[in-house]
Scaffold this active site. Sequence first.
Site, short mmCIF file in Angstrom:
data_model
loop_
_atom_site.label_atom_id
_atom_site.label_comp_id
_atom_site.label_asym_id
_atom_site.label_seq_id
_atom_site.Cartn_x
_atom_site.Cartn_y
_atom_site.Cartn_z
N ASP A 78 2.77 5.73 -7.31
CA ASP A 78 4.01 5.67 -6.56
C ASP A 78 5.24 5.45 -7.42
O ASP A 78 6.37 5.51 -6.92
CB ASP A 78 3.92 4.58 -5.49
CG ASP A 78 2.98 5.01 -4.39
OD1 ASP A 78 2.95 6.21 -4.11
OD2 ASP A 78 2.29 4.16 -3.82
N HIS A 83 -2.30 -2.31 -10.04
CA HIS A 83 -3.27 -1.73 -9.12
C HIS A 83 -4.53 -2.57 -9.12
O HIS A 83 -4.90 -3.12 -10.16
CB HIS A 83 -3.63 -0.29 -9.55
CG HIS A 83 -4.25 0.50 -8.44
ND1 HIS A 83 -5.60 0.46 -8.19
CD2 HIS A 83 -3.70 1.31 -7.51
CE1 HIS A 83 -5.85 1.23 -7.16
NE2 HIS A 83 -4.72 1.75 -6.72
N HIS A 113 0.87 -1.18 0.00
CA HIS A 113 0.00 0.00 0.00
C HIS A 113 0.90 1.23 0.00
O HIS A 113 1.59 1.49 -0.99
CB HIS A 113 -0.91 -0.10 1.22
CG HIS A 113 -2.09 0.82 1.26
ND1 HIS A 113 -2.39 1.71 0.27
CD2 HIS A 113 -3.06 0.98 2.21
CE1 HIS A 113 -3.49 2.38 0.60
NE2 HIS A 113 -3.91 1.96 1.77
N1 CMC Z 1 4.91 -6.84 -10.71
C1 CMC Z 1 4.79 -8.04 -11.29
N2 CMC Z 1 3.67 -8.74 -11.38
C2 CMC Z 1 2.57 -8.19 -10.82
C3 CMC Z 1 2.60 -6.94 -10.19
C4 CMC Z 1 3.82 -6.26 -10.14
N3 CMC Z 1 3.93 -5.06 -9.56
N4 CMC Z 1 1.38 -6.65 -9.72
C5 CMC Z 1 0.60 -7.67 -10.07
N5 CMC Z 1 1.32 -8.63 -10.73
C6 CMC Z 1 0.83 -9.87 -11.33
C7 CMC Z 1 0.62 -10.93 -10.28
O1 CMC Z 1 1.76 -11.72 -10.12
C8 CMC Z 1 -0.54 -11.69 -10.88
O2 CMC Z 1 -0.03 -12.51 -11.92
P1 CMC Z 1 -0.61 -14.02 -12.13
O3 CMC Z 1 -2.00 -13.84 -12.58
O4 CMC Z 1 0.31 -14.60 -13.13
O5 CMC Z 1 -0.49 -14.67 -10.78
C9 CMC Z 1 -1.38 -10.62 -11.53
O6 CMC Z 1 -0.46 -9.59 -11.87
C10 CMC Z 1 -2.48 -10.06 -10.64
O7 CMC Z 1 -1.88 -9.63 -9.42
P2 CMC Z 1 -2.60 -9.60 -8.01
O8 CMC Z 1 -1.57 -9.62 -6.94
O9 CMC Z 1 -3.68 -10.65 -7.98
O10 CMC Z 1 -3.30 -8.18 -8.07
P3 CMC Z 1 -3.88 -7.37 -6.85
O11 CMC Z 1 -4.98 -6.54 -7.37
O12 CMC Z 1 -4.18 -8.26 -5.71
O13 CMC Z 1 -2.63 -6.47 -6.40
C11 CMC Z 1 -1.15 -4.67 -6.02
C12 CMC Z 1 -2.53 -5.11 -6.55
C13 CMC Z 1 -1.04 -3.14 -6.07
C14 CMC Z 1 -0.98 -5.13 -4.56
C15 CMC Z 1 -0.05 -5.31 -6.90
O14 CMC Z 1 -0.18 -4.86 -8.24
C16 CMC Z 1 1.37 -5.04 -6.39
O15 CMC Z 1 1.86 -5.76 -5.53
N6 CMC Z 1 2.06 -3.97 -6.93
C17 CMC Z 1 3.36 -3.59 -6.46
C18 CMC Z 1 3.23 -2.74 -5.21
C19 CMC Z 1 2.71 -1.34 -5.50
O16 CMC Z 1 3.20 -0.66 -6.39
N7 CMC Z 1 1.74 -0.88 -4.71
C20 CMC Z 1 1.19 0.47 -4.80
C21 CMC Z 1 -0.24 0.48 -5.20
S1 CMC Z 1 -0.82 2.13 -5.61
C22 CMC Z 1 -0.75 3.05 -4.16
C23 CMC Z 1 -1.50 2.44 -3.01
O17 CMC Z 1 -2.62 1.95 -3.19
O18 CMC Z 1 -0.97 2.50 -1.91
#
Ligand code: CMC
Length: 390
Positions: free
Chosen positions: A325, A267, A228
């Site tokens: 971010d 996201h 987050h």
């Molecule tokens: N790098 C590589 N792969 C990713 C990433 C990433 N940053 N984000 C998602 N994926 C992949 C993930 O591995 C999955 O692939 P598969 O279907 O093959 O397993 C797919 O994309 C869907 O990911 P998810 O984890 O199910 O998606 P989510 O909606 O639960 O997660 C998230 C959202 C923001 C936690 C995630 O994208 C992430 O960890 N991003 C990196 C951390 C980040 O930048 N966070 C800031 C978010 S914006 C500001 C805020 O809200 O605080």
Amino acid sequence: TGMFTFDPGFLATASCESKITFIDGDLGQLYYRGYPIEQLAEHSDYLECCYLLMNGELPTAKQREEFSYTIMHHTMVHEQLSSFFKGFRRDSHPMAMMVGVVGALSAFYQDSLDISNPDHRKVAKFRLISKIPTIAAMCFRYSIGAPFMYPRNNLSYSANFLHMMFATPCEPYEPNPVLVRALDRILILHADHEQNASTSTVRLAGSSGANPFACVAAGIACLWGPAHGGANEAVLKMLDEIGSEDNIEEFIQGVKDKRYRLMGFGHRVYKNMDPRASIMRETCHDVLQELGLHDDPKFKLAMKLEQIALSDPYFVERKLYPNVDFYSGIVLAALNIPVSMFTVIFALARTVGWISHWDEMLSDPQQKIGRPRQLYTGAPRRDYVPVTKR
Ligand code: CMC
């Protein structure tokens, strides 16, 4: 499941109705009270956005002036709060102090504990927006062993924060308007984002009738996690690790092998460019230009990384785009703000979102305590075994 639906991570559950913020994740659009974020970032300022988020409408000139006056004249914290800080280790992480000190405000402003009265709620909201920058700067100053600086109420909200961060008793801080504007923009972009994890935490905490300071402390605790609000810090660490453009391919391969994630990408709601990321990229450019750092290797590396990721099928198929971010860390670093303060600044900016949601929830006559159900997967009924027989 019969009685209720199973939705871990709340991918398909709306927890409330809200009139505050709208995100169109497919189109990559964000609106505060109906106003597009691009227009607010261009023409408004953070305090005006606070007024808008809290009240639903943009203020008239008179309302705007009164609101700024009120906020800027409640920026002092009780002198005793300075002694409260002394209980923390001298090298504490500023976020660790934020969680504690904001929670402790409940002990200082006891009239805000009765939240059934809308007037008390209003005062609590003013106090939080006014005092959060003071507390945030105190957390920083304490963590580096520097004296606290009193607020200067004749400065703008963002300039005053920079003053409390960087002035010393012998040397005033002369705010550079380009940098003040950049900080203000970061605050605008982070002010609200509908039912994200920390806002949902604040709503859930508030649904039991808990006081606003305790609820915001709960939001700060949730925001601290790397998935987050900790992401901007993680992006800078990642750029440092990658080091140079030559290493991007190898780094991306590691992401695709799922050894680590590309921080600042992806996201839950945006399946398109996060509109805040585009504004942040532009702000990043302006700030680096102003500081004569247009050749900043981190910014160049980030842009190259973005370009390579956006043309890679792994990211395209999963609809992974840069989020807010991805660039905000580079801007904050250019403003001389240490990495340990990045999430604190996010918390500062998001406070208005948290309390606007908290107030919206409490103003709803149908409001109920938030209480999710579960699917029990543990042991079936069994009889107690005496310790001698185990
Ligand atoms: N790098 C590589 N792969 C990713 C990433 C990433 N940053 N984000 C998602 N994926 C992949 C993930 O591995 C999955 O692939 P598969 O279907 O093959 O397993 C797919 O994309 C869907 O990911 P998810 O984890 O199910 O998606 P989510 O909606 O639960 O997660 C998230 C959202 C923001 C936690 C995630 O994208 C992430 O960890 N991003 C990196 C951390 C980040 O930048 N966070 C800031 C978010 S914006 C500001 C805020 O809200 O605080």
